[in-house]
Motif scaffolding. Structure first.
Motif, PDB file in Angstrom:
ATOM      1  N   LEU A  41       0.797  -1.224   0.000  1.00  0.00           N
ATOM      2  CA  LEU A  41       0.000   0.000   0.000  1.00  0.00           C
ATOM      3  C   LEU A  41       0.833   1.279   0.000  1.00  0.00           C
ATOM      4  CD1 LEU A  41      -2.901  -1.112   2.382  1.00  0.00           C
ATOM      5  CD2 LEU A  41      -3.202  -0.199   0.084  1.00  0.00           C
ATOM      6  N   THR A  44      -0.261   3.558  -2.797  1.00  0.00           N
ATOM      7  CA  THR A  44      -1.600   4.086  -2.498  1.00  0.00           C
ATOM      8  C   THR A  44      -1.497   5.243  -1.512  1.00  0.00           C
ATOM      9  OG1 THR A  44      -2.610   1.947  -2.914  1.00  0.00           O
ATOM     10  CG2 THR A  44      -3.835   3.456  -1.503  1.00  0.00           C
ATOM     11  N   ASN A 113      -9.075   3.706  -6.824  1.00  0.00           N
ATOM     12  CA  ASN A 113      -8.111   2.859  -6.117  1.00  0.00           C
ATOM     13  C   ASN A 113      -6.983   2.371  -7.010  1.00  0.00           C
ATOM     14  OD1 ASN A 113     -10.033   1.363  -7.477  1.00  0.00           O
ATOM     15  ND2 ASN A 113      -9.788  -0.440  -6.192  1.00  0.00           N
ATOM     16  N   ARG A 117      -1.711   1.406  -6.999  1.00  0.00           N
ATOM     17  CA  ARG A 117      -1.995   0.013  -6.671  1.00  0.00           C
ATOM     18  C   ARG A 117      -1.111  -0.935  -7.486  1.00  0.00           C
ATOM     19  NH1 ARG A 117      -5.152  -4.358  -7.857  1.00  0.00           N
ATOM     20  NH2 ARG A 117      -6.526  -5.168  -6.231  1.00  0.00           N
ATOM     21  N   ARG A 235      -5.286  -4.365   1.906  1.00  0.00           N
ATOM     22  CA  ARG A 235      -5.314  -3.754   0.582  1.00  0.00           C
ATOM     23  C   ARG A 235      -6.662  -4.077  -0.097  1.00  0.00           C
ATOM     24  NH1 ARG A 235      -2.846  -4.984  -4.650  1.00  0.00           N
ATOM     25  NH2 ARG A 235      -3.726  -7.047  -4.329  1.00  0.00           N
ATOM     26  N   ASP A 239      -9.749  -1.633  -1.296  1.00  0.00           N
ATOM     27  CA  ASP A 239     -10.401  -1.632  -2.617  1.00  0.00           C
ATOM     28  C   ASP A 239     -11.917  -1.578  -2.454  1.00  0.00           C
ATOM     29  OD1 ASP A 239      -8.149  -1.769  -4.243  1.00  0.00           O
ATOM     30  OD2 ASP A 239      -8.100  -3.967  -4.227  1.00  0.00           O
TER      31      ASP A 239
END
Lengths: 377, 303
Positions: A41, A44, A113, A117, A235, A239
């Motif tokens: 992550l 992200t 997302n 990723r 993770r 999502d």
């Protein structure tokens, strides 16, 4: 002063409220970076920090890790798009456009997302009738099967929702060819025709389709909540949270109604109820109360939900945790639960017996590097 | 605060407790272990390195422990865990310190993506970096140790970091890893080097680590401009030969040493090209260290 957060708390808070990243102490960052690294992550977080306008205010070495994760994800996205482009301009043109699932779908549909990723393989969904044809067409382009043990071949082909993963002979990319979103032997049977019938075309130049919003979110849900391995679960939960909030924000009530109705039509209301509960508990997802109540419905009592909650929440923890023992118990129970749901008891017993005593032994340490090899001198 | 300021018993205590945060150039590693030999080994080769206090940020989470199986007691083994996950096959317990070194190398090779990471040694003189990428057994570390013993500053023996924006290299300055015959070669070549206790029967044979000079440790954060990329090859009895290498070949060779080249894609391609554009590339065959040092001293002096 607050008491220091462990890696999981800090990571969940960063995902739920990105601007909170500026409040972390250096010692909290140590465990937060470790937790984000474990769950892939980092990229992200960089994306979230940038959107929240706090990326420049992160401590320098921390920013480097998040940015590095983002660069890796950026390259990964490029590679996945290239792979999808290559696939769609080859033999697959002889079939109707398949549905691209999971990471590839988030990427091609430009969902929030997708940025930062990492996606490890390409997942495509075909109508069951096209499956064999797809496999042989792909074979001519260098995609071969990976599981050569006849038992494993049977396991996938008879009982699972996908072919044994295909691997490209030169590039080593993994391609999962699905015909459903849950195993044939799973506790409930989802109807793939329902999913395929309402899938939407992606804009040009893509020759793929994506599941409609409610199905996309439900697929993310059933994927995680039927899973046996919860290693990167946070993770996956993230999502789900993003998909729900994104589609909920755009489609409003009609999305939520569709989600509840489709969960019921596909027989996965109970999984969705757990998922939404976890999203709320763990990541403070903005799911309307009436949606959660509608999903709870008859099959799950409050008692059952309360009992299951700690199991999922501990299973979501990374190793940067203040409760490592409870987390490993939860992971072990989720492993059993995943198998229990995956197959009916007799088949499961047979499968486990085979895997324990009859299957050719794999070297379990193979996944780990030999420090003398791989250039790690 | 350095390791020697802290003293072995405090180092031991931190390793057993909340962790010892060891700063090596741009990275800080938090090391935790209850294996006693590790503290003594750290004192031998890391004595001049800074230690950060528990409230500081650590890039890597490193944990060294025995397995939880019967191999905890019977012919005991050691595991290296990064972020709580074991990354190597278990190895005999007496190799705990080399395993920690390999583990920290693994972290740099696998967990750093905001700059290009090359499997190479680098040394510096007058702000210019000499980069020595090489496959194992090429004599890279031996050459690096000899250069350092002859007054070059050690940037790194293992992982050269090339920034994605600035044209500068840095590295986690760390002990130089020497194997088998190299250990005696370096002992004979330079009387003034401090080596750790040797560790026998590892996957790489006998290994020992050389303590970097304190001057290199003090300047660990100082970047250098890439000036020379040299692919060394030790060949017994060979005459010393430094030969220019075409940029294209140098590019193709150094790419093989880039840990995160695939992860960074086109960025890695362009930056590798930038690196090769800036530096002069050579191949270098040697068998006598004295002559090798003379060659590089001459290169640095522009002769």
């Amino acid at each position: 002063m607050h008491s220091p957060l462990d890696g999981n708390q800090a990571l969940r808070l960063a995902l739920a409220r990105p601007e909170s990243m500026t409040e972390r102490t250096p010692a909290e960052w140590t465990v937060l970076v470790a937790a984000a690294r474990e769950t892939s992550l980092l990229g992200t977080l960089w994306n979230l920090a940038t959107l929240a306008g706090v990326a420049e205010r992160l401590p320098e070495p921390v920013g480097r890790h998040l940015y590095g994760g983002f660069l890796k994800a950026d390259r990964n996205a490029e590679a996945i798009q290239w792979e999808l482009q290559t696939l769609q301009s080859g033999m697959l043109q002889r079939l109707d456009p398949p549905v691209v699932l999971k990471g590839g779908a988030y990427l091609l549909a430009g969902l929030p997302n997708a940025s930062g990723r990492i996606c490890n393989d390409v997942d495509l969904l075909f109508p069951r009738a096209d499956l064999e044809r797809a496999e042989s067409l792909l074979f001519f382009e260098g995609w071969g099967t990976t599981h050569h043990d006849p038992y494993d071949q049977r396991y996938y082909r008879e009982w699972m929702h996908e072919l044994p993963p295909l691997e490209h002979w030169r590039r080593g990319t993994t391609l999962d060819v699905h015909h459903n979103i849950l195993p044939e032997t799973f506790a409930v049977r989802t109807d793939p025709v329902r999913l395929l019938a309402s899938a939407c075309d992606l804009p040009a130049p893509w020759r793929y389709r994506v599941l409609r919003p409610a199905h996309l979110a439900l697929h993310a849900i059933v994927h995680l909540f039927s899973e046996t391995e919860w290693d990167r679960a946070l993770r996956d939960l993230y999502d789900i949270k993003v998909l729900l909030e994104h589609f909920g924000g755009r489609g409003g009530d009609s999305f939520w109604r569709d989600l509840v109705d489709e969960a019921s039509s596909l027989g996965v209301t109970w999984l969705a109820a757990y998922a939404l509960d976890c999203c709320e508990q763990s990541l403070h997802a903005g799911v309307p109360l009436e949606v959660r109540e509608a999903l709870l419905g008859s099959r799950i009592t409050t008692l059952k939900r309360r009992a299951a909650r700690p199991l999922f929440l501990h299973g979501l923890n990374t190793r940067a945790s203040a409760t490592p023992k409870r987390d490993s118990v939860a992971r072990a129970l989720l492993f059993l639960r995943g198998h229990w749901l995956k197959m009916p008891p007799r088949l499961l017993a047979r499968h486990l017996f085979y895997k324990a005593f009859l299957a050719p032994k794999e070297d379990v340490t193979n996944s780990r590097t030999d420090p003398a090899g791989g250039g790690v001198r | 605060m350095t390791l020697i300021d802290l003293g072995e018993s405090t180092v031991q205590e931190r390793l057993r407790g909340e962790g010892l945060i060891l700063k090596t150039g741009p990275f800080a590693a938090r090391i935790r272990t209850r294996i006693p030999v590790v503290a003594a080994a750290l004192m031998q080769v890391y004595q001049d390195f800074p230690v950060l206090d528990a409230s500081a940020f650590a890039d890597f989470e490193c944990h060294l422990r025995r397995p939880l199986t019967f191999r905890r007691w019977h012919r005991p083994q050691v595991l290296f865990l990064a972020d709580g996950r074991s990354v190597f096959k278990p190895l005999p317990l007496h190799q705990a310190f080399p395993v920690l070194e390999w583990g920290m190398n693994w972290c740099v090779a696998n967990q750093v993506h905001d700059r290009l990471v090359f499997h190479a040694a680098a040394v510096e003189r007058n702000g210019k970096a000499l980069i020595l990428p090489a496959p194992p057994e090429s004599g890279k570390s031996t050459l690096c140790a000899a250069l350092v013993a002859s007054g070059w500053r050690l940037i790194t023996d293992e992982s050269v970091l090339f920034d994605l924006r600035l044209d500068e290299v840095t590295g986690p300055v760390r002990p130089v890893s020497l194997k088998n015959a190299s250990i005696d070669v370096i002992n004979d070549f330079a009387g003034n080097v401090m080596l750790s206790d040797v560790c026998r029967d590892t996957l790489k044979g006998t290994v020992a680590h050389m303590r970097p000079p304190s001057s290199s440790v003090d300047r660990a954060d100082e970047p250098a401009t890439p000036a020379w990329v040299v692919f060394p090859e030790y060949r017994a009895g060979a005459a010393t030969l430094l030969k220019p290498l075409a940029a294209g070949s140098a590019f193709m060779q150094i790419v093989k040493s880039a840990f995160n080249y695939p992860a960074l894609g086109r960025r890695a391609f362009h930056r590798t090209a930038d690196l090769i554009d800036q530096a002069d590339a050579y191949t270098f065959v040697y068998s006598r260290l004295e002559e090798a040092i003379e060659t590089f001293d001459a290169l640095a002096a522009g002769r």
